[in-house]
Write a protein that holds these residues in place. Structure first.
Motif, short mmCIF file in Angstrom:
data_model
loop_
_atom_site.label_atom_id
_atom_site.label_comp_id
_atom_site.label_asym_id
_atom_site.label_seq_id
_atom_site.Cartn_x
_atom_site.Cartn_y
_atom_site.Cartn_z
N MET A 329 0.79 -1.19 -0.03
CA MET A 329 0.18 -0.14 0.00
C MET A 329 0.80 1.31 -0.23
O MET A 329 0.64 2.35 -0.79
N LEU A 330 1.81 1.16 0.66
CA LEU A 330 2.72 2.45 1.04
C LEU A 330 3.54 2.65 -0.45
O LEU A 330 3.71 3.76 -0.92
N GLN A 331 3.88 1.67 -1.13
CA GLN A 331 4.80 1.65 -2.30
C GLN A 331 3.57 2.37 -3.62
O GLN A 331 4.11 3.33 -4.20
N LYS A 332 2.48 1.96 -3.35
CA LYS A 332 1.34 2.49 -4.49
C LYS A 332 1.29 4.05 -3.99
O LYS A 332 1.14 4.67 -4.85
N ARG A 333 1.17 4.33 -2.63
CA ARG A 333 1.26 5.80 -2.32
C ARG A 333 2.34 6.52 -2.78
O ARG A 333 2.15 7.71 -3.25
N PHE A 334 3.47 6.18 -2.56
CA PHE A 334 4.64 6.71 -3.02
C PHE A 334 4.70 6.97 -4.55
O PHE A 334 5.17 7.98 -4.99
N ASP A 335 4.29 5.92 -5.23
CA ASP A 335 4.40 6.31 -6.75
C ASP A 335 3.19 7.06 -7.16
O ASP A 335 3.62 7.77 -8.19
N ASN A 336 2.24 7.11 -6.47
CA ASN A 336 1.29 8.17 -6.70
C ASN A 336 1.70 9.81 -6.45
O ASN A 336 1.38 10.64 -7.28
N VAL A 337 2.45 9.78 -5.36
CA VAL A 337 3.07 11.14 -4.96
C VAL A 337 3.83 11.75 -6.01
O VAL A 337 3.92 12.79 -6.35
N TRP A 338 4.75 10.79 -6.52
CA TRP A 338 5.73 11.30 -7.49
C TRP A 338 5.51 11.20 -9.10
O TRP A 338 6.11 11.91 -9.72
N GLY A 339 4.56 10.21 -9.15
CA GLY A 339 4.01 9.99 -10.76
C GLY A 339 5.26 9.78 -11.37
O GLY A 339 6.20 8.79 -11.35
N SER A 340 5.60 10.34 -12.45
CA SER A 340 6.56 10.01 -13.42
C SER A 340 7.69 10.95 -13.11
O SER A 340 8.70 10.78 -13.95
N LYS A 341 7.71 11.75 -12.22
CA LYS A 341 8.78 12.41 -11.63
C LYS A 341 9.89 11.55 -11.04
O LYS A 341 9.63 10.69 -10.40
N ASN A 342 11.14 12.15 -11.21
CA ASN A 342 12.17 11.26 -10.36
C ASN A 342 12.19 11.92 -8.91
O ASN A 342 12.31 13.04 -8.62
N PRO A 343 12.31 10.83 -7.82
CA PRO A 343 12.02 11.16 -6.52
C PRO A 343 13.34 11.63 -5.97
O PRO A 343 13.55 12.05 -4.74
N TRP A 344 14.46 11.35 -6.56
CA TRP A 344 15.85 11.65 -5.94
C TRP A 344 16.11 13.10 -5.82
O TRP A 344 16.30 13.62 -6.75
N ARG A 345 15.88 13.85 -4.69
CA ARG A 345 15.97 15.29 -4.49
C ARG A 345 16.94 15.60 -3.65
O ARG A 345 16.98 14.91 -2.37
N ASP A 346 17.49 16.71 -3.61
CA ASP A 346 18.27 17.46 -2.49
C ASP A 346 17.43 17.93 -1.45
O ASP A 346 16.04 18.10 -1.62
N PHE A 347 17.66 18.53 -0.21
CA PHE A 347 17.23 18.99 0.56
C PHE A 347 16.27 20.23 0.44
O PHE A 347 15.39 20.94 0.93
N ILE A 409 18.63 0.65 -12.27
CA ILE A 409 19.00 1.49 -11.04
C ILE A 409 17.64 2.59 -10.83
O ILE A 409 17.34 2.59 -9.76
N ARG A 410 17.05 2.95 -11.94
CA ARG A 410 15.87 4.00 -11.70
C ARG A 410 14.71 3.25 -11.26
O ARG A 410 14.00 3.73 -10.18
N TYR A 411 14.55 2.20 -11.53
CA TYR A 411 13.46 1.18 -11.15
C TYR A 411 13.56 0.90 -9.39
O TYR A 411 12.70 1.26 -8.81
N TYR A 412 14.59 0.50 -8.99
CA TYR A 412 14.75 -0.03 -7.59
C TYR A 412 15.02 1.23 -6.72
O TYR A 412 14.87 0.97 -5.63
N ALA A 413 15.62 2.37 -7.31
CA ALA A 413 15.79 3.33 -6.34
C ALA A 413 14.29 3.94 -5.71
O ALA A 413 14.45 4.50 -4.72
#
Length: 779
Positions: A329-347, A409-413
Motif C-alpha cells: 500500500m505504501l509503495q502505491k502511495r509513493f508512486d502516486n505522490v511522484w508520478g512520472s517525476k524522479n524522486p531523488w531530490r536534495d533538501f 537503477i531507476r526502478y529499484y531506487a
C-alpha cells in the motif's frame, strides 16, 4: 637391542627411525587421546562431504539451512585440461611422481624459506587431506594442540598419513577431481563448476588458459586474489600462474604471450537459481553466531549443527504478512505522490541530476568496466544502457522484463523498504525478525545492518534522563521558541528548533503531554536543562551502541541507529529497568542431538524500577494525551476489543520525511518498525504521506491485530503492569480539556489524559518529526 649395532652413527639412525615409526603409530592410534582424530581407510573410501546445519523456530519448525551441496560436482572428463595443467604447474609440479607426499619439495621449501623465499611444500593430495578431512580443525585435535612446535609437527604428520591413504585408494585423476570439486573459490563459491559459472558464466570444460589461471591463482588466497574485489592483484597472480604453465611446458610461447595480453574478462551475468534457503532470518542467525563459531571452530556449512532460535513461527508469519500488506500500500502511495517525476531530490527539492551516474559508479562492476575500457566513458555508458532480459521484483510477484542497467537503477531506487523486530523483554527473546521486503532482491538487513536517523523515537532518551535526575511527568514547560548556544568542534553554534507545524502554542504542558504530542520546543528545553552529554550517556546505558554525536539536536534523533538497538533500548522500560542482551539462539546441538551450547539471558540493571514504570506511563501519553502522536492506532479495531488494553509508543520522522519509525509497546512485547528508501535522497513530499504515523505505525498496528486475533499466539490485550515499587514522584496530572476548533487543521482531542481511552480520539496532525532546516544546521 640397539647395542648389537656396533656402528654408532648407524645405531643412532636406527633409533631415530624406530621412534619416528612409534610417533606415527601413536598419531594414527590417537594414543591416550593426545593427537586427536585421524581419518581411517573407511573414511577415505567414503568421504563425508559437507553436512549442512539447520535452523529451527522456538516451536520446532525448520526455517532455514546452511549447505554447500550446490558445489555441483563434475566428472574429470568435463574439466578443461587448462584447469588441470594450471593446478599442477602452480601447486604440485611433481604430482605424477610422488605417492601423496613429496619429500623433495618439502625439504627444498624449508631451504627456500630459510633463505627468505617462503613457499609451501604441500602436495595437491595433502591439500585435499586438509580440506576434505579437516585434519587441522580443533575437533580433530587432542591434548597436544597446547604444545606449540609439537602441534605443528603433528598436523603435518596427519596430513602425510592421510595423503598416503588417499593415494592408496584413489587414482591421480580421481584425486584431481575430488580436489577441484571441494576446494573453495571465495564469495561462498565451492567447487570448480560453480566457480567457472560464477566468474565467467562457463562450464569447466570451456575455460581458456587465462581464465583457468585466474581461478587457480585464487587458491593461494581467495580474498586477496579475488578478481571481483581485487582485480589488480588477481591479474598479477593470474600472470604468475601463466608463467608457471609456460615454464613447465603446459603452454608454448605463443599461447603464453596471447593469454598474458588478455584482460581478466569476468562475466558476472550468471545467476544461481538455488538460494540455499537464504532469508533475512537465516543470515541474522549466522551473524549472531559468528564469534561462537570462530571460538569453537565450527562451520555452519559443513558441521551439521542444529540451531534452535527464539523466533515464534506465528509471530514471524504475522510480521511478514503485515509488512507485505502495508508496504504494498505504501509503495502505491509513493508512486502516486511522484508520478512520472524522479524522486531523488536534495533538501531544497531539486532533482539530483547525476544520481544515476553516481549509482553506477558505486556498483562493483564499474571498476571492472573502467579498467576494461581504459576509462572510456562512452563505452561504459553503452554497457549500462544496453538492454537485456531480466527478472525484477514487484509486489505482484517476479516480473520478466527487458531492462538496461540504467533502467534497473531507476526502478529499484524508487522502491521503499522496511525493517521490523519484536522482543519479549521479560525473557530477552527475539520473537520476529523482518530485515526487508524481499531477501532475493534486497539482501541488506534493515534490522541490524542498516542504520538510519531515529527522528522523534529518540526523544524518550531525553525524558528518561530527566525523570532519572529529579524531574517528574507533571513538571511543566511552555511551548515557545528556543535558542540554544553550544560549541561544536571548537566552533560557536546556535540552534533554534521549530515544531513540526512551525508554530508555537505558548501553552504550558506537562512533560507527559509534551512527549505524547512530541513537541520539539519542550524537548529542546529539557535537553538544555539535563545536558545533551548526559542524554547520550543514558542512550548508551540503555542499549544504543552506535556512536552518537553529542549536540543539542541529539534528542530529536539526528544520529543514525538500527532497529535492533532501538528495540533493545525500549525493552529496558518494560523489563523493570534491566537492559537485556537480546537472544536470537537458545541452543545448538550436533547431528546426534548432543547439546554443544546453551545461551541464557544476560541482564544489567541500568534504571530504577520507579523510573522504568514512569517511562511506561509516559509512553501511554501517545494515546491518552491531547494530540498524542500514536492515536492513529484507534483506526485498528482489532487492538481494542478488550477495553482495558493499553498500548504505548513513539512515532518518529527524520527531516524531509526520509525515515519513518514507530516503536510500539504492549504489556508483553516491544516492536520497532522503520520504513524508507535505501537511498536517503528518495523520500515522500509531505507529512500526510511520509510521517512515521502514516508509514511505520500501520505495520505495527496490523501486526498486533493479527497477534491478538490468534488465541494460540500466547499474547493477549490488557493493561500495562501496575507499579513494581512505590512511586514517589507526582505523575497523575491530567492535561486540560481542549475544545476542538473546526477552523484549524490541528484540532485536539478533549479526553482527560490519565484514562484508558476506549473510543477514537479526535485525530490531529502528528508532531513527530524534527523540523526542516537549511543545510548545515543539523537535525
Amino acid at each position: 637391542m640397539f647395542r648389537r649395532i656396533k656402528n654408532r652413527f648407524l645405531r643412532y639412525f636406527v633409533i631415530f627411525i624406530y621412534f619416528v615409526i612409534l610417533f606415527f603409530c601413536a598419531i594414527e592410534l590417537n594414543f591416550l587421546n593426545l593427537f586427536g582424530y585421524s581419518p581411517d581407510m573407511q573414511d577415505i573410501r567414503n568421504p563425508s562431504m559437507s553436512v549442512g546445519s539447520q535452523v529451527y523456530t522456538a516451536d520446532g519448525k525448520l526455517i532455514g539451512q546452511y549447505y554447500r551441496e550446490n558445489r555441483s560436482p563434475v566428472e574429470f572428463n568435463k574439466i578443461s585440461p587448462n584447469l588441470v595443467n594450471a593446478l599442477i604447474a602452480t601447486e604440485d609440479v611433481r604430482f605424477y611422481h610422488h605417492h601423496g607426499v613429496d619429500f623433495y619439495s618439502f625439504f627444498t621449501s624449508i631451504l627456500s624459506t630459510a633463505k627468505g623465499d617462503k613457499r609451501g611444500g604441500s602436495t595437491i593430495t595433502q591439500q585435499l587431506a586438509k580440506n576434505l578431512f579437516e585434519t587441522r580443525k580443533k575437533k580433530s585435535q587432542g591434548f597436544i594442540k597446547h604444545v606449540p612446535f609439537i602441534r605443528t609437527l603433528v598436523y603435518k604428520c596427519k596430513e602425510w598419513l592421510t595423503a598416503f591413504k588417499i593415494e592408496h585408494v584413489y587414482s591421480k585423476q580421481e584425486i584431481l577431481t575430488l580436489y577441484l570439486n571441494t576446494v573453495p573459490f571465495g564469495n561462498n563459491t565451492f567447487g570448480i563448476k560453480t566457480a567457472t559459472l560464477k566468474y565467467f558464466d562457463k562450464t569447466p570444460d570451456q575455460v581458456n588458459p587465462a581464465e583457468a589461471a585466474t581461478l587457480i591463482g585464487m587458491l593461494k588466497a581467495t580474498s586477496t586474489y579475488n578478481p571481483i574485489n581485487n582485480p589488480d592483484r588477481s591479474l598479477d597472480r593470474r600472470n604468475t600462474v601463466l608463467s608457471q604453465m609456460e615454464k613447465n611446458g603446459y603452454l608454448n610461447k605463443a599461447d603464453y604471450d596471447a593469454n598474458m595480453a588478455k584482460p581478466i574478462g569476468l562475466n558476472l551475468s550468471y545467476v544461481d537459481d538455488e538460494s540455499n534457503g537464504d532469508s533475512y532470518l537465516r543470515e541474522a542467525v549466522e551473524r549472531w553466531l559468528k564469534k561462537w563459531l570462530k571460538d569453537n571452530d565450527y562451520d555452519l556449512y559443513t558441521d551439521g549443527l542444529k540451531i534452535y532460535t527464539t523466533i515464534d513461527s506465528r509471530l514471524q508469519q504475522y510480521a511478514e504478512e503485515a509488512v507485505a500488506e502495508k508496504m504494498k500500500m505504501l509503495q502505491k502511495r509513493f508512486d502516486n505522490v511522484w508520478g512520472s517525476k524522479n524522486p531523488w531530490r536534495d533538501f531544497s527539492g531539486n532533482e539530483i541530476k547525476d544520481f544515476v551516474l553516481k549509482s553506477e559508479e558505486n556498483l562493483p562492476i564499474y571498476k571492472i568496466l573502467d579498467r576494461k575500457f581504459h576509462g572510456d566513458s562512452v563505452q561504459i555508458k553503452k554497457y549500462f544502457e544496453t538492454k537485456k532480459r531480466m527478472k525484477v521484483f514487484t509486489w505482484n510477484g517476479e516480473k520478466d522484463t527487458t531492462f538496461s542497467s540504467v533502467d534497473s537503477i531507476r526502478y529499484y531506487a524508487r522502491i521503499l523498504n522496511t525493517g521490523m523486530m519484536t522482543i519479549e523483554p521479560s525473557t530477552g527473546m527475539i520473537k520476529d525478525w523482518v530485515g526487508g521486503i524481499d531477501y532475493k532482491y534486497f539482501n541488506y538487513d534493515h534490522v541490524n545492518q542498516a542504520k538510519r536517523q531515529a527522528g522523534s523515537t529518540f526523544k524518550p532518551f531525553a525524558y528518561v534522563t530527566a525523570l532519572d535526575n529529579g524531574f517528574t511527568p507533571c513538571d511543566k514547560f511552555t511551548d515557545k521558541p528556543v535558542t540554544i548556544k553550544y560549541v561544536d568542534n571548537g566552533k560557536q553554534e546556535v540552534w533554534q528548533p521549530n515544531n513540526a507545524d512551525f508554530r508555537f502554542s505558548y501553552q504550558e504542558m506537562s512533560l507527559r503531554w509534551a512527549m505524547g504530542k512530541s513537541v520539539n520546543s519542550i524537548t529542546a528545553q529539557l535537553t538544555e536543562q539535563v545536558g545533551w552529554d548526559k542524554i547520550v550517556q543514558y542512550a548508551h546505558k540503555l542499549g544504543i551502541e552506535s556512536p552518537l554525536k553529542s549536540v543539542p539536536s541529539v534528542s530529536l534523533g539526528s544520529n543514525d541507529v538500527s532497529v535492533y538497538e532501538m528495540v533493545r533500548a525500549y525493552s529496558t522500560f518494560l523489563n523493570k529497568g534491566s537492559k537485556i542482551d537480546p537472544l536470537l539462539v537458545t541452543k545448538i546441538t550436533d547431528q546426534d542431538g548432543n547439546v554443544l551450547q546453551e545461551f541464557t539471558l544476560k541482564t544489567e540493571k541500568v534504571l530504577s524500577e520507579e523510573t522504568a514504570w514512569l517511562m511506561l506511563y509516559m509512553f501511554r501519553g501517545g494515546m491518552e494525551e491531547p494530540g498524542g502522536t500514536s492515536q492513529a492506532l484507534w483506526e485498528y479495531p482489532g487492538l481494542w476489543k478488550k477495553e482495558s488494553n493499553q498500548i504505548g509508543g513513539k512515532t518518529g520522522t527524520s527531516s524531509h520525511y526520509v525515515d519513518g519509525w514507530y516503536m510500539g509497546i504492549t504489556k508483553d512485547l516491544v516492536t520497532g518498525v522503520w520504513v524508507g528508501a535505501d537511498d536517503r535522497s528518495v523520500h515522500f513530499k509531505d507529512s500526510e504521506t511520509g510521517e512515521g504515523s502514516h508509514t511505520a505505525l500501520p505495520i505495527f498496528a496490523r501486526f498486533m491485530e493479527k497477534v491478538y486475533a490468534d488465541p494460540k499466539s500466547g499474547y493477549t490485550p490488557g493493561p500495562f503492569p501496575k507499579p513494581w515499587v512505590k512511586i514517589t514522584k507526582e505523575y497523575d496530572c491530567p492535561s486540560p480539556r481542549i475544545s476542538a476548533d473546526t477552523t484549524e487543521t490541528d484540532s485536539l482531542g478533549d479526553t482527560p489524559a490519565d484514562t484508558t481511552l476506549t473510543v477514537p480520539a479526535v485525530k490531529t496532525p502528528s508532531q513527530d518529526k524534527p523540523e526542516s532546516k537549511p543545510p548545515g544546521q543539523g537535525d
